[in-house]
Scaffold this motif. Structure first.
Motif, PDB file in Angstrom:
ATOM      1  N   ASP A   1       0.797  -1.111   0.020  1.00 51.09           N
ATOM      2  CA  ASP A   1      -0.223  -0.158  -0.009  1.00 51.09           C
ATOM      3  C   ASP A   1       0.812   1.219  -0.134  1.00 51.09           C
ATOM      4  OD1 ASP A   1      -2.361  -1.475  -0.184  1.00 51.09           O
ATOM      5  OD2 ASP A   1      -2.726  -1.228   2.059  1.00 51.09           O
ATOM      6  N   ARG A   2       2.113   1.194   0.659  1.00 53.00           N
ATOM      7  CA  ARG A   2       2.810   2.533   0.709  1.00 53.00           C
ATOM      8  C   ARG A   2       3.416   2.710  -0.815  1.00 53.00           C
ATOM      9  NH1 ARG A   2       4.165   3.343   6.196  1.00 53.00           N
ATOM     10  NH2 ARG A   2       3.552   1.304   7.397  1.00 53.00           N
ATOM     11  N   PHE A   3       3.448   1.839  -1.771  1.00 56.41           N
ATOM     12  CA  PHE A   3       3.725   2.172  -3.062  1.00 56.41           C
ATOM     13  C   PHE A   3       2.949   2.137  -4.071  1.00 56.41           C
ATOM     14  CE2 PHE A   3       7.011  -0.385  -0.672  1.00 56.41           C
ATOM     15  CZ  PHE A   3       8.333   0.581  -0.973  1.00 56.41           C
ATOM     16  N   LYS A   4       1.442   2.429  -3.686  1.00 53.45           N
ATOM     17  CA  LYS A   4       0.497   2.689  -4.554  1.00 53.45           C
ATOM     18  C   LYS A   4       0.555   3.717  -5.461  1.00 53.45           C
ATOM     19  CE  LYS A   4      -3.074   4.580  -1.261  1.00 53.45           C
ATOM     20  NZ  LYS A   4      -4.198   4.390  -0.552  1.00 53.45           N
ATOM     21  N   GLY A   5       0.994   4.596  -5.044  1.00 56.55           N
ATOM     22  CA  GLY A   5       1.107   5.863  -5.992  1.00 56.55           C
ATOM     23  C   GLY A   5       2.066   5.492  -7.277  1.00 56.55           C
ATOM     24  N   LEU A   6       3.189   4.494  -7.109  1.00 55.11           N
ATOM     25  CA  LEU A   6       3.930   4.179  -8.214  1.00 55.11           C
ATOM     26  C   LEU A   6       3.143   3.371  -9.180  1.00 55.11           C
ATOM     27  CD1 LEU A   6       7.058   2.878  -6.443  1.00 55.11           C
ATOM     28  CD2 LEU A   6       6.869   5.087  -7.929  1.00 55.11           C
ATOM     29  N   PHE A   7       2.023   2.591  -8.956  1.00 55.78           N
ATOM     30  CA  PHE A   7       1.406   1.725  -9.641  1.00 55.78           C
ATOM     31  C   PHE A   7       0.527   2.645 -10.563  1.00 55.78           C
ATOM     32  CE2 PHE A   7       2.853  -1.276  -6.517  1.00 55.78           C
ATOM     33  CZ  PHE A   7       3.021  -2.310  -7.162  1.00 55.78           C
ATOM     34  N   TRP A   8      -0.220   3.930  -9.571  1.00 54.34           N
ATOM     35  CA  TRP A   8      -1.158   4.645 -10.169  1.00 54.34           C
ATOM     36  C   TRP A   8      -0.749   5.199 -11.514  1.00 54.34           C
ATOM     37  CZ3 TRP A   8      -6.189   3.762 -10.092  1.00 54.34           C
ATOM     38  CH2 TRP A   8      -6.782   3.479  -8.761  1.00 54.34           C
ATOM     39  N   LYS A   9       0.581   5.827 -11.049  1.00 52.82           N
ATOM     40  CA  LYS A   9       1.230   6.549 -12.094  1.00 52.82           C
ATOM     41  C   LYS A   9       1.484   5.518 -13.397  1.00 52.82           C
ATOM     42  CE  LYS A   9       3.517   9.826  -9.096  1.00 52.82           C
ATOM     43  NZ  LYS A   9       4.718  10.543  -8.399  1.00 52.82           N
ATOM     44  N   SER A  10       1.854   4.346 -13.123  1.00 54.26           N
ATOM     45  CA  SER A  10       2.201   3.445 -14.193  1.00 54.26           C
ATOM     46  C   SER A  10       1.011   2.891 -14.952  1.00 54.26           C
ATOM     47  CB  SER A  10       3.045   2.162 -13.654  1.00 54.26           C
ATOM     48  OG  SER A  10       4.022   2.390 -13.039  1.00 54.26           O
ATOM     49  N   GLY A  11      -0.267   3.581 -14.786  1.00 54.55           N
ATOM     50  CA  GLY A  11      -1.243   3.040 -15.411  1.00 54.55           C
ATOM     51  C   GLY A  11      -2.180   1.764 -14.944  1.00 54.55           C
ATOM     52  N   ILE A  12      -1.735   1.498 -13.700  1.00 51.70           N
ATOM     53  CA  ILE A  12      -2.279   0.304 -13.204  1.00 51.70           C
ATOM     54  C   ILE A  12      -3.328   0.663 -12.073  1.00 51.70           C
ATOM     55  CG2 ILE A  12      -1.742  -1.660 -11.649  1.00 51.70           C
ATOM     56  CD1 ILE A  12       1.165  -1.348 -12.806  1.00 51.70           C
ATOM     57  N   ASP A  13      -4.392  -0.213 -12.141  1.00 50.64           N
ATOM     58  CA  ASP A  13      -5.375   0.100 -11.279  1.00 50.64           C
ATOM     59  C   ASP A  13      -5.152  -0.465  -9.923  1.00 50.64           C
ATOM     60  OD1 ASP A  13      -7.817   0.241  -9.593  1.00 50.64           O
ATOM     61  OD2 ASP A  13      -9.233   0.259 -11.282  1.00 50.64           O
ATOM     62  N   TYR A  14      -4.500   0.070  -9.155  1.00 57.41           N
ATOM     63  CA  TYR A  14      -4.054  -0.541  -7.686  1.00 57.41           C
ATOM     64  C   TYR A  14      -5.172  -1.244  -7.058  1.00 57.41           C
ATOM     65  CZ  TYR A  14      -1.733  -1.150  -3.352  1.00 57.41           C
ATOM     66  OH  TYR A  14      -1.248  -1.694  -2.100  1.00 57.41           O
ATOM     67  N   GLU A  15      -6.330  -0.677  -6.734  1.00 57.08           N
ATOM     68  CA  GLU A  15      -7.220  -1.149  -5.881  1.00 57.08           C
ATOM     69  C   GLU A  15      -7.731  -2.624  -6.469  1.00 57.08           C
ATOM     70  OE1 GLU A  15      -7.758  -0.173  -3.051  1.00 57.08           O
ATOM     71  OE2 GLU A  15      -6.885   1.630  -3.454  1.00 57.08           O
TER      72      GLU A  15
END
Length: 547
Positions: free
Chosen positions: A11-25
């Motif tokens: 969860d602490r790295f979810k920003g990186l996933f959002w920026k990569s175009g990945i739906d983190y949730e």
């Protein structure tokens, strides 16, 4: 579902996933479901095993990696400050563990298409699906590596200082990501250019080549250093740029030994930039990977029906009863057609091919070629037998293990014929082709004088197969357990089987020193196999004897 600690860290790295175009949730939900399923106890209603294995078997096997790390890595921390040598060897071991685990244990997860029918009907983009798959693997890889390097990492604070600790920690994370992404790239390349049944076959052959490539790379790293007067000398060569373990030794030289040579700086840059570039490239290629995975679903009915004449011939030669012949053909078909079995076993075949030559080439380094071919170094062919315990252990697992009820339902007269036939099919399909190939090459190198020795090795292979069965698979139907139970305490039994191989090598060497000793040893082995086979697989076994 449990909210796993690994997900809380993620969860602490979810920003990186959002920026990569990945739906983190969505990705988090998928991973949470996969982790829950991993820990779910397998239904034992179809499995007559008395010992019910609950929970995630992979997590229970991590202590073993901690022991490996303590034994293999820790000594290097006390050998001084020649980091380019010490760290390169440590990361060779680390990458060896990582890559072999990726190929043998996680390839099936990476190429898993079972959830395609469920998830691909939902509004989830392919990038998120593939990210969930890779992060799921990475969680296990980090657990594996954490266990392997945990103790050495703590000890490194006292031997190398806090700077050593942080460089080591960062490089471990980068290496883990690089190993996963490199493996994915290999499969992406194969998926891009092949399809259908040919693709499935190519994946298995590539696994053997990857295993051989890892072992050759490890040898190249070791040969990058010359030992002169008990000190290690390092001379940079251009091809060191192709060996990642040497990259990871360079930052220690740069930051701790203050070596500002151009090649050390360049290797250090590669150590940090190569994994990051590889990850970014992989994120870009994720949709293509998922699209190409669909090729694994291609209709297998269009494939040409393969002739099974050879299987029938071997069955008639090796099996006494019609019942045993039928089980031989059934087992042979399972070994040739089930992808999960091949994904697990084929890397072991790669080791069996390459190990004898690695030790042979090591000998050539220190002795003349004439001395080598006239000596008894051909005994290294015994290293091809190290795959037998692992492969025999694997015979109890299958992706379609629930179908083993057929063994209970079928009107089987002699239940010993089931596993006896399976072991024979295993030898013919996996060991004999490799042994014949190695024997031809060894006879070419050492002349026909070693033919009696090769025949003894073949007999020992049969004995090892029987011993492995008794130690690892006793009384369990073949193909009757899930692959999720592959990693368990049987690893120690596999290691014990390897010790048994060493004892046979010792006896062989002693017999070769005695006049006619080889022929006497050969006779003893033949008699032992006949008696042993009848004892392990009696013609009439009690019905409750095999589960």
């Amino acid at each position: 579902m449990n909210d796993f600690n690994s997900l809380r860290i993620l969860d602490r790295f979810k920003g990186l996933f959002w920026k990569s175009g990945i739906d983190y949730e969505i990705m988090r939900k998928i991973i949470q479901l996969k982790l829950t399923m991993d820990g779910r106890r397998m239904p034992t209603i179809f499995n007559g095993s008395k010992v019910k294995k609950e929970g995630n078997q992979f997590l229970k096997s991590l202590w073993m990696y901690a022991l490996y790390g303590l034994i293999l890595l820790t000594p290097f921390l006390f050998l001084g400050t020649q980091y380019i040598f010490l760290i390169s060897i440590m990361f060779s071991l680390l990458m060896f563990i990582l890559m072999t685990s990726m190929i043998s244990d996680f390839s099936a997860v990476l190429l898993d298409i079972r959830d395609k029918n469920i998830l691909h009907t939902k509004p989830i983009n392919t990038k998120t699906l593939n990210a969930a798959k890779v992060v799921h693997i990475l969680i296990y890889i980090f657990l594996l590596i954490g266990s392997f390097v945990g103790i050495p990492l703590i000890i490194s604070i006292f031997t190398g200082g806090i700077g050593f600790f942080f460089i080591f920690l960062i490089e471990i994370v980068l290496t883990s990501c690089l190993a996963v992404v490199l493996t994915a790239f290999v499969y992406l390349f194969i998926l891009r250019f092949f399809s259908g049944e040919k693709l499935k076959d190519i994946i298995n052959y590539v696994q053997i080549l990857l295993t051989i490539g890892i072992m050759v790379s490890y040898q190249l790293v070791a040969r990058s250093f010359e030992i002169i007067n008990l000190t290690k000398s390092y001379t940079f060569e251009w091809w060191h740029l192709l060996l990642p373990p040497i990259w990871y030794g360079a930052p220690f030289e740069l930051f701790l030994n203050k070596d500002y040579s151009a090649h050390i700086i360049f290797l250090s840059i590669l150590a940090f930039l190569a994994p990051i570039i590889a990850i970014l490239l992989y994120i870009r290629l994720m949709p293509s990977f998922e699209r190409n995975l669909a090729k694994l679903l291609s209709d297998s009915t269009t494939r040409k029906k393969k002739s099974r004449k050879l299987d029938k011939l071997w069955a008639k030669i090796l099996c006494r009863s019609v019942e045993e012949q039928n089980f031989y053909r059934f087992s042979s078909l399972m070994m040739k057609q089930e992808r999960e079995i091949k994904l697990k076993i084929y890397p072991q075949l790669g080791f069996a091919i390459i190990f004898p030559f690695i030790f042979l080439f090591n000998e050539v380094r220190f002795r003349s070629f004439d001395e080598v071919v006239n000596g008894n170094i051909y005994m290294v062919i015994y290293f091809s037998l190290i795959m037998i315990p692992t492969v025999v252990h694997m015979l109890q697992f299958s992706g379609t293990y629930k179908g083993h009820w057929i063994f209970l339902a079928a009107p089987v007269q002699n239940k010993a014929s089931i596993y006896g036939a399976t072991l024979k099919a295993c030898m013919v399909n996996f060991f004999i082709p490799i042994f014949v190939l190695l024997s031809i090459l060894f006879v070419w190198l050492f002349s026909i004088r070693i033919l009696p020795d090769l025949f003894i090795v073949l007999l020992v292979a049969i004995v090892i197969t029987l011993i492995s069965y008794k130690m690892l698979n006793r009384d369990v139907y073949p193909f009757s357990n899930s692959h999720e139970h592959t990693q368990d305490a049987s690893t120690f039994k596999v290691l014990a089987s390897m010790v048994v191989i060493g004892i046979f090598v010792l006896v062989h060497i002693i017999a070769s020193k005695i006049p006619y000793g080889l022929y006497g040893y050969m006779t003893i082995l033949l008699i032992g196999i006949i008696i042993g086979w009848k004892a392990v697989f009696p013609t009439q076994l009690k019905k409750e004897g095999i589960r």
